[in-house]
Motif scaffolding. Structure first.
Motif, PDB file in Angstrom:
ATOM      1  N   LEU A   1      31.139  91.320  34.692  1.00 43.04           N
ATOM      2  CA  LEU A   1      30.799  90.381  35.490  1.00 43.04           C
ATOM      3  C   LEU A   1      31.993  89.907  36.624  1.00 43.04           C
ATOM      4  O   LEU A   1      31.215  89.739  37.842  1.00 43.04           O
ATOM      5  N   ARG A   2      32.965  90.077  36.413  1.00 43.26           N
ATOM      6  CA  ARG A   2      33.934  89.937  37.445  1.00 43.26           C
ATOM      7  C   ARG A   2      33.991  90.948  38.605  1.00 43.26           C
ATOM      8  O   ARG A   2      33.908  90.642  39.733  1.00 43.26           O
ATOM      9  N   ARG A   3      33.592  92.268  38.071  1.00 40.16           N
ATOM     10  CA  ARG A   3      33.255  93.370  39.013  1.00 40.16           C
ATOM     11  C   ARG A   3      32.030  92.990  39.842  1.00 40.16           C
ATOM     12  O   ARG A   3      32.111  93.336  41.022  1.00 40.16           O
ATOM     13  N   ALA A   4      31.008  92.565  39.121  1.00 37.60           N
ATOM     14  CA  ALA A   4      29.676  92.145  39.996  1.00 37.60           C
ATOM     15  C   ALA A   4      30.000  91.148  41.037  1.00 37.60           C
ATOM     16  O   ALA A   4      29.451  91.321  41.909  1.00 37.60           O
ATOM     17  N   LEU A   5      30.785  90.131  40.874  1.00 40.87           N
ATOM     18  CA  LEU A   5      31.324  88.996  41.377  1.00 40.87           C
ATOM     19  C   LEU A   5      31.706  89.714  42.823  1.00 40.87           C
ATOM     20  O   LEU A   5      31.531  89.408  43.830  1.00 40.87           O
ATOM     21  N   ARG A   6      32.973  90.584  42.569  1.00 42.24           N
ATOM     22  CA  ARG A   6      33.545  91.078  43.475  1.00 42.24           C
ATOM     23  C   ARG A   6      32.604  92.102  44.476  1.00 42.24           C
ATOM     24  O   ARG A   6      32.709  91.902  45.606  1.00 42.24           O
ATOM     25  N   ASP A   7      31.948  92.680  43.772  1.00 46.79           N
ATOM     26  CA  ASP A   7      30.839  93.551  44.554  1.00 46.79           C
ATOM     27  C   ASP A   7      30.063  92.864  45.448  1.00 46.79           C
ATOM     28  O   ASP A   7      29.680  93.094  46.479  1.00 46.79           O
ATOM     29  N   GLY A   8      29.251  91.454  44.897  1.00 44.98           N
ATOM     30  CA  GLY A   8      28.652  90.700  45.896  1.00 44.98           C
ATOM     31  C   GLY A   8      29.462  90.243  47.126  1.00 44.98           C
ATOM     32  O   GLY A   8      28.718  90.144  47.943  1.00 44.98           O
TER      33      GLY A   8
END
Length: 199
Positions: free
Chosen positions: A183-190
């Protein structure tokens, strides 16, 4: 009601974060940082007194000092040991401890509650959207010059930006991202995807 009455005082600006599932305010540190940085950048202050002790405030201190402001950390005397994070003590220009007995009638310490384990886990798309939402807010507050400085570091964010992103996202999602690598990766991707579309 207390915060509303304070907000109505002259020359006072109240910054309120987002409430999480445990009715705790999250994201206040990033608002303090934004205010300190903006005031220092526009030379509206030469000195700031910061009453606190949380390590998350280090980025706020660094931001203000980067524009030449001096930051003075004030704290309340601890019954035993120390109640301010060492990295914060190292970063400030001066430190002052205020008498505990003076504050006792007005301030009490409340135990922090963990995030509820029953909170619904957001999807990766939900988190990616929040990342983009925070990026839009970040860009509006800091402008294209800050974006140009940030882009060469892709895909990595400076520590202070990353910390603010995580704290604000947890407040919006009302869900802890600690230990949630995907989820942290998805947050940074967004966050990055939105910024790259604006460049």
């Amino acid at each position: 009601a207390e915060q509303q009455s304070i907000a109505e005082l002259p020359d006072v600006k109240v910054r309120l974060g987002n409430l999480n599932a445990n009715n705790q305010q999250k994201g206040v540190d990033s608002l303090i940082r934004s205010d300190l940085e903006s005031l220092a950048r526009h030379r509206a202050i030469s000195d700031a007194a910061l009453l606190g002790g949380d390590e998350d405030l280090v980025s706020a201190v660094e931001a203000a000092q980067g524009y030449g402001a001096r930051v003075h950390l004030w704290g309340i005397e601890a019954p035993e040991g120390r109640n301010q994070a060492e990295p914060l003590l190292w970063e400030v220009d001066s430190q002052r401890t205020l008498d505990l007995d003076f504050f006792k009638p007005y301030v009490s310490r409340r135990a922090a509650l963990p995030y509820e384990a029953t909170a619904t886990r957001p999807t990766r798309e939900d988190v990616r959207f929040v990342g983009a939402q925070i990026a839009a807010k970040w860009l509006a507050a800091r402008g294209r010059d800050a974006l140009v400085e940030l882009l060469p570091g892709h895909p990595y964010l400076p520590g202070s930006v990353d910390q603010d992103l995580l704290v604000e996202a947890e407040g919006l999602l009302q869900y802890s991202l600690r230990g949630q690598a995907d989820l942290r990766r998805a947050l940074r991707d967004g966050f990055w995807e939105h910024l790259q579309t604006q460049y």
